[in-house]
Design a protein around this motif. Structure first.
Motif, PDB file in Angstrom:
ATOM      1  N   PHE A  21       0.832  -1.209   0.000  1.00 26.79           N
ATOM      2  CA  PHE A  21       0.000   0.000   0.000  1.00 26.79           C
ATOM      3  C   PHE A  21       0.865   1.257   0.000  1.00 26.79           C
ATOM      4  O   PHE A  21       0.577   2.218  -0.729  1.00 26.79           O
ATOM      5  CB  PHE A  21      -0.939   0.012   1.209  1.00 26.79           C
ATOM      6  N   LEU A  22       1.930   1.263   0.814  1.00 26.12           N
ATOM      7  CA  LEU A  22       2.810   2.430   0.846  1.00 26.12           C
ATOM      8  C   LEU A  22       3.496   2.636  -0.505  1.00 26.12           C
ATOM      9  O   LEU A  22       3.662   3.776  -0.948  1.00 26.12           O
ATOM     10  CB  LEU A  22       3.859   2.271   1.948  1.00 26.12           C
ATOM     11  N   CYS A  23       3.894   1.552  -1.152  1.00 25.86           N
ATOM     12  CA  CYS A  23       4.497   1.657  -2.488  1.00 25.86           C
ATOM     13  C   CYS A  23       3.513   2.305  -3.457  1.00 25.86           C
ATOM     14  O   CYS A  23       3.871   3.206  -4.225  1.00 25.86           O
ATOM     15  CB  CYS A  23       4.899   0.281  -3.012  1.00 25.86           C
ATOM     16  N   ALA A  24       2.264   1.841  -3.416  1.00 25.73           N
ATOM     17  CA  ALA A  24       1.230   2.393  -4.300  1.00 25.73           C
ATOM     18  C   ALA A  24       0.969   3.863  -3.993  1.00 25.73           C
ATOM     19  O   ALA A  24       0.830   4.685  -4.907  1.00 25.73           O
ATOM     20  CB  ALA A  24      -0.056   1.584  -4.154  1.00 25.73           C
ATOM     21  N   SER A 122       9.803   4.296  -0.645  1.00 25.27           N
ATOM     22  CA  SER A 122      10.959   3.616  -0.062  1.00 25.27           C
ATOM     23  C   SER A 122      10.587   2.922   1.247  1.00 25.27           C
ATOM     24  O   SER A 122      11.064   1.816   1.532  1.00 25.27           O
ATOM     25  CB  SER A 122      12.094   4.615   0.179  1.00 25.27           C
ATOM     26  N   ALA A 123       9.724   3.578   2.036  1.00 24.36           N
ATOM     27  CA  ALA A 123       9.250   2.946   3.273  1.00 24.36           C
ATOM     28  C   ALA A 123       8.450   1.695   2.942  1.00 24.36           C
ATOM     29  O   ALA A 123       8.553   0.673   3.636  1.00 24.36           O
ATOM     30  CB  ALA A 123       8.390   3.928   4.071  1.00 24.36           C
ATOM     31  N   GLY A 124       7.666   1.750   1.868  1.00 27.81           N
ATOM     32  CA  GLY A 124       6.908   0.584   1.437  1.00 27.81           C
ATOM     33  C   GLY A 124       7.820  -0.562   1.029  1.00 27.81           C
ATOM     34  O   GLY A 124       7.565  -1.730   1.372  1.00 27.81           O
ATOM     35  N   VAL A 125       8.894  -0.243   0.304  1.00 28.93           N
ATOM     36  CA  VAL A 125       9.866  -1.262  -0.093  1.00 28.93           C
ATOM     37  C   VAL A 125      10.485  -1.904   1.146  1.00 28.93           C
ATOM     38  O   VAL A 125      10.636  -3.132   1.227  1.00 28.93           O
ATOM     39  CB  VAL A 125      10.966  -0.661  -0.992  1.00 28.93           C
ATOM     40  N   PHE A 126      10.825  -1.083   2.135  1.00 33.07           N
ATOM     41  CA  PHE A 126      11.391  -1.599   3.379  1.00 33.07           C
ATOM     42  C   PHE A 126      10.428  -2.563   4.071  1.00 33.07           C
ATOM     43  O   PHE A 126      10.822  -3.672   4.475  1.00 33.07           O
ATOM     44  CB  PHE A 126      11.729  -0.453   4.334  1.00 33.07           C
ATOM     45  N   PHE A 127       9.151  -2.169   4.191  1.00 31.76           N
ATOM     46  CA  PHE A 127       8.184  -3.006   4.901  1.00 31.76           C
ATOM     47  C   PHE A 127       7.955  -4.339   4.189  1.00 31.76           C
ATOM     48  O   PHE A 127       7.922  -5.389   4.826  1.00 31.76           O
ATOM     49  CB  PHE A 127       6.853  -2.271   5.082  1.00 31.76           C
ATOM     50  N   GLY A 187      17.852   6.199  -4.986  1.00 31.42           N
ATOM     51  CA  GLY A 187      18.793   5.274  -4.369  1.00 31.42           C
ATOM     52  C   GLY A 187      19.241   5.737  -2.992  1.00 31.42           C
ATOM     53  O   GLY A 187      19.276   4.948  -2.040  1.00 31.42           O
ATOM     54  N   THR A 188      19.547   7.019  -2.874  1.00 31.84           N
ATOM     55  CA  THR A 188      20.006   7.569  -1.593  1.00 31.84           C
ATOM     56  C   THR A 188      18.896   7.531  -0.550  1.00 31.84           C
ATOM     57  O   THR A 188      19.130   7.194   0.615  1.00 31.84           O
ATOM     58  CB  THR A 188      20.489   9.022  -1.780  1.00 31.84           C
ATOM     59  N   ILE A 189      17.670   7.876  -0.979  1.00 28.46           N
ATOM     60  CA  ILE A 189      16.536   7.860  -0.056  1.00 28.46           C
ATOM     61  C   ILE A 189      16.268   6.443   0.437  1.00 28.46           C
ATOM     62  O   ILE A 189      16.055   6.214   1.637  1.00 28.46           O
ATOM     63  CB  ILE A 189      15.279   8.448  -0.736  1.00 28.46           C
ATOM     64  N   LEU A 190      16.282   5.465  -0.487  1.00 25.86           N
ATOM     65  CA  LEU A 190      16.037   4.078  -0.103  1.00 25.86           C
ATOM     66  C   LEU A 190      17.121   3.578   0.847  1.00 25.86           C
ATOM     67  O   LEU A 190      16.829   2.903   1.836  1.00 25.86           O
ATOM     68  CB  LEU A 190      15.975   3.195  -1.354  1.00 25.86           C
TER      69      LEU A 190
END
Length: 225
Positions: A21-24, A122-127, A187-190
């Motif tokens: 959901f965060l990615c979307a 990026s937070a979505g990718v992490f989760f 990239g830096t943010i992720l």
């Protein structure tokens, strides 16, 4: 069936879908900033233009191609890899139909929105990666290259983003200032989000479909004999 591992998988499902959901939401925020689409979306659009596929079909085809490239790197698809291709698109449509986002009229507000979108994505990718149920096709490729080349997430993601941007533009995809900002900043943010969440992409192990099948269907006593 490994009940302990099964319970762990089930407990990680909410984390996985929250990540989707965060990615979307992050993608929708970047789209509503109206400064240009992401490098991957430029590639999808260019591929669509050249092949006659719809945008969605081009995205799905790209996902399959990326999985094919990732397998030799030791990144096999997992349940989350399959779910990723469907549910992120589903949530994007849901968010856009809801009308909760609008395009700012001031350039500064647009810049803020696109960077907030990158942070949320990026937070979505992490989760969803930290659920360890399988990386999405594109993130699986990123992790595979990070581990294979022993380079930083920031460097690998930036190289991938710029590469697909160039190829997508050659194929006829649209380019905007936001596209360049995403390519050089994502990239830096992720990498920063991963550091905050203490997620190590170099040592992370995602469960693949073969391992998940054993957890769900192979009897422990049978497997040990």
């Amino acid at each position: 069936m490994n009940k302990q591992e099964l319970n762990k998988m089930l407990k990680n499902l909410p984390r996985l879908f929250f990540g989707f959901f965060l990615c979307a939401l992050g993608i929708s925020m970047m789209l509503h900033a109206d400064l240009g689409i992401s490098p991957w979306d430029i590639f999808h659009k260019g591929l669509s233009t050249q092949t006659g596929l719809t945008f969605g079909q081009a995205s799905q085809l790209t996902g399959l191609l990326v999985i094919g490239v990732s397998i030799p790197l030791g990144i096999l698809p997992g349940i989350a890899t399959i779910l990723n291709m469907y549910f992120i698109g589903f949530f994007i449509d849901l968010i856009n139909k809801s009308g909760i986002l609008s395009t700012p009229s001031v350039i500064i507000s647009k810049l803020i929105l696109i960077y907030l979108g990158m942070i949320v994505f990026s937070a979505g990718v992490f989760f969803y990666l930290s659920s360890n149920l399988g990386a999405g096709p594109r993130d699986g490729l990123m992790i595979g290259l990070v581990q294979k080349l022993n380079k930083s997430v920031s460097l690998i993601k930036t190289v991938i983003e710029i590469s697909v941007l160039i190829i997508g533009y050659i194929l006829g995809g649209p380019l905007g200032i936001g596209t360049v900002l995403i390519a050089i900043s994502f990239g830096t943010i992720l990498q920063t989000i991963f550091k905050i969440g203490k997620f190590d992409a170099n040592s992370n192990k995602q469960l693949n479909l073969k391992e998940q099948y054993k957890i769900l269907f192979v009897d422990d006593s049978t497997a040990s004999n």
